[in-house]
Design a protein around this motif. Structure first.
Motif, PDB file in Angstrom:
ATOM      1  N   ILE A 153       0.671  -0.488   0.736  1.00 28.40           N
ATOM      2  CA  ILE A 153       1.552  -1.449   0.064  1.00 28.40           C
ATOM      3  C   ILE A 153       0.907  -1.908  -1.245  1.00 28.40           C
ATOM      4  CG2 ILE A 153       2.689  -3.701   0.221  1.00 28.40           C
ATOM      5  CD1 ILE A 153       2.698  -3.393   3.259  1.00 28.40           C
ATOM      6  N   HIS A 154       1.628  -1.775  -2.337  1.00 31.69           N
ATOM      7  CA  HIS A 154       1.204  -2.330  -3.621  1.00 31.69           C
ATOM      8  C   HIS A 154       2.224  -3.400  -4.006  1.00 31.69           C
ATOM      9  CE1 HIS A 154      -1.527   1.139  -4.201  1.00 31.69           C
ATOM     10  NE2 HIS A 154      -0.543   1.855  -3.684  1.00 31.69           N
ATOM     11  N   SER A 155       1.956  -4.123  -5.073  1.00 27.92           N
ATOM     12  CA  SER A 155       2.940  -5.093  -5.530  1.00 27.92           C
ATOM     13  C   SER A 155       3.026  -5.032  -7.052  1.00 27.92           C
ATOM     14  CB  SER A 155       2.556  -6.498  -5.061  1.00 27.92           C
ATOM     15  OG  SER A 155       3.473  -7.437  -5.564  1.00 27.92           O
ATOM     16  N   TRP A 157       3.896  -6.401 -10.604  1.00 25.63           N
ATOM     17  CA  TRP A 157       4.032  -7.726 -11.216  1.00 25.63           C
ATOM     18  C   TRP A 157       3.813  -7.682 -12.721  1.00 25.63           C
ATOM     19  CZ3 TRP A 157       0.364 -12.520 -11.125  1.00 25.63           C
ATOM     20  CH2 TRP A 157       1.086 -13.655 -11.512  1.00 25.63           C
ATOM     21  N   LYS A 164       6.830 -11.099  -8.602  1.00 26.18           N
ATOM     22  CA  LYS A 164       6.204  -9.962  -7.921  1.00 26.18           C
ATOM     23  C   LYS A 164       7.207  -9.313  -6.976  1.00 26.18           C
ATOM     24  CE  LYS A 164       1.964 -12.627  -7.698  1.00 26.18           C
ATOM     25  NZ  LYS A 164       1.164 -13.499  -6.876  1.00 26.18           N
ATOM     26  N   LEU A 165       7.043  -8.010  -6.776  1.00 26.93           N
ATOM     27  CA  LEU A 165       7.839  -7.341  -5.749  1.00 26.93           C
ATOM     28  C   LEU A 165       6.998  -6.220  -5.141  1.00 26.93           C
ATOM     29  CD1 LEU A 165      10.662  -7.435  -4.414  1.00 26.93           C
ATOM     30  CD2 LEU A 165      11.355  -5.618  -5.947  1.00 26.93           C
ATOM     31  N   ASP A 166       7.000  -6.148  -3.812  1.00 26.63           N
ATOM     32  CA  ASP A 166       6.187  -5.150  -3.122  1.00 26.63           C
ATOM     33  C   ASP A 166       6.710  -3.733  -3.352  1.00 26.63           C
ATOM     34  OD1 ASP A 166       4.428  -6.956  -2.152  1.00 26.63           O
ATOM     35  OD2 ASP A 166       5.083  -6.873  -0.066  1.00 26.63           O
ATOM     36  N   ASN A 173      12.379  -1.026  -2.928  1.00 23.90           N
ATOM     37  CA  ASN A 173      12.720  -2.354  -3.432  1.00 23.90           C
ATOM     38  C   ASN A 173      13.185  -2.222  -4.877  1.00 23.90           C
ATOM     39  OD1 ASN A 173      12.257  -3.886  -1.171  1.00 23.90           O
ATOM     40  ND2 ASN A 173      10.104  -4.298  -1.665  1.00 23.90           N
ATOM     41  N   CYS A 189      -1.126  -4.802 -10.257  1.00 23.18           N
ATOM     42  CA  CYS A 189      -0.829  -4.735  -8.831  1.00 23.18           C
ATOM     43  C   CYS A 189      -1.214  -6.078  -8.237  1.00 23.18           C
ATOM     44  CB  CYS A 189      -1.609  -3.611  -8.172  1.00 23.18           C
ATOM     45  SG  CYS A 189      -1.291  -3.486  -6.404  1.00 23.18           S
ATOM     46  N   GLU A 191      -1.030  -6.918  -4.886  1.00 21.84           N
ATOM     47  CA  GLU A 191      -1.250  -6.871  -3.428  1.00 21.84           C
ATOM     48  C   GLU A 191      -2.523  -6.074  -3.219  1.00 21.84           C
ATOM     49  OE1 GLU A 191       0.998  -7.935  -0.829  1.00 21.84           O
ATOM     50  OE2 GLU A 191      -0.648  -7.413   0.510  1.00 21.84           O
ATOM     51  N   CYS A 193      -4.978  -3.535  -2.357  1.00 18.96           N
ATOM     52  CA  CYS A 193      -4.625  -2.203  -1.870  1.00 18.96           C
ATOM     53  C   CYS A 193      -5.851  -1.297  -1.769  1.00 18.96           C
ATOM     54  CB  CYS A 193      -3.582  -1.579  -2.790  1.00 18.96           C
ATOM     55  SG  CYS A 193      -4.079  -1.547  -4.517  1.00 18.96           S
TER      56      CYS A 193
END
Ligand code: CUA
Length: 318
Positions: A153-155, A157, A164-166, A173, A189, A191, A193
């Protein structure tokens, strides 16, 4: 890229980031007013009591117990004020969420962004363009970003443009970006990772429509110079097992490394970690792990001459 002293998320350049910044300021304002009010209610009675000389306090005032009615008022007011505030914040939050999750209008440009440890694959599926870590968009137009991940999972941004969105390995998404001003917007990023999470940056480059179309047309083209010595090194030394240079190597459905067809047109390499200069590129090719510990790029077994040829070739891929 010079960093502004204002946190990027409070310097919005698009409607989604604008909404989020508005909510942030509202919460800060409301929080400050309530904090000051509570402090005042605590401090004022303390000061008043201190100012009353001890000798003048008679037995009736020594224990000032509020009446039941007064206690009822205080508790009631506390509940009502808290309730009103929470409902108001809820309404504004829901409105902001609706603003930032609005779908892109039909016909909007679609960009697929795929997170990898530790870089971003960027594709324009309707135009046959693939690039990495640099997302070019036209100014003033909503663009649909479809986010996925190839591994963990990254995010995604870009704080001046959106929240932010994963980027998930098992789902897509969607976020709609719109930049209201031309410019280069930093992204990262958001999140954790893995070891190079910090250096998983990207940038969004917003250009006027005409310039953007020029960029798109250039990036549709295959690379030149397939017979240069550097291109031969690229094919012979295993680079083409992970990277695509359209016109020079075979296409891959999923590519473990960034597309390099127009790598020289990018300002930075290694996911916005270092400037895209000949020296940095040579250092990177000599020992990628020294630049980005934990990078999935293996150290190529190249002579100095081969590195020189490769750098000369890659530098020409505008
Ligand atoms: Cu990708 Cu953190």
């Amino acid at each position: 890229m010079p960093r502004s002293t204002v946190p990027a998320s409070l310097d919005p350049s698009g409607p989604a980031a604008d909404s989020i910044a508005g909510l942030w300021w509202l919460l800060l304002g409301a929080g400050t007013v309530i904090f000051l009010l509570v402090v005042a209610l605590l401090v004022i009675p303390m000061l008043r009591r201190r100012r009353t000389p001890e000798s003048t306090i008679d037995d009736d005032h020594r224990e000032e117990v509020p009446s039941r009615l007064a206690t009822g008022w205080i508790v009631g007011l506390g509940i009502v004020m808290t309730g009103v505030l929470l409902v108001a914040v809820l309404v504004v939050s829901v409105t902001t969420m609706r603003d930032v999750s609005r779908a892109a209008p039909a016909g909007s440009l679609r960009i697929d962004v795929i997170g990898y440890q530790y870089w971003w694959d960027v594709r324009y599926p309707d135009h046959g363009v693939t690039t990495a870590n640099e997302i070019n968009i036209p100014v003033g137009q909503p663009v649909e970003i479809r986010l996925t991940s190839a591994d963990v999972i990254h995010s995604f941004w870009a704080p001046e443009l959106h929240g932010k969105l994963d980027a998930l390995p098992d789902g897509t998404n969607v976020l709609v970006l719109r930049a209201d001003r031309p410019g280069v917007y930093g992204g990262e990023c958001a999140e954790f990772c893995g070891i190079q999470h910090t250096n998983m940056g990207f940038r969004v480059v917003a250009r006027p429509l005409e310039q953007f179309n020029g960029w798109l047309n250039l990036h549709r083209q295959s690379a030149a110079g397939a017979d240069q010595p550097g291109a031969q090194v690229f094919r012979a030394e295993g680079c083409a097992e992970c990277h695509v240079i359209r016109g020079v190597t075979a296409d891959m459905a999923a590519q473990p490394g960034p597309d390099l067809t127009h790598v020289a047109s990018r300002e930075r390499i290694a996911s916005d970690t270092i400037d895209n200069t000949a020296t940095n590129l040579a250092d990177w090719l000599r020992d990628p792990g020294a630049v980005k510990p934990g990078t999935t790029m293996p150290t190529p077994d190249l002579t100095d001459e081969q590195i020189e040829q490769l750098v000369a070739y890659l530098d020409g891929l505008t």
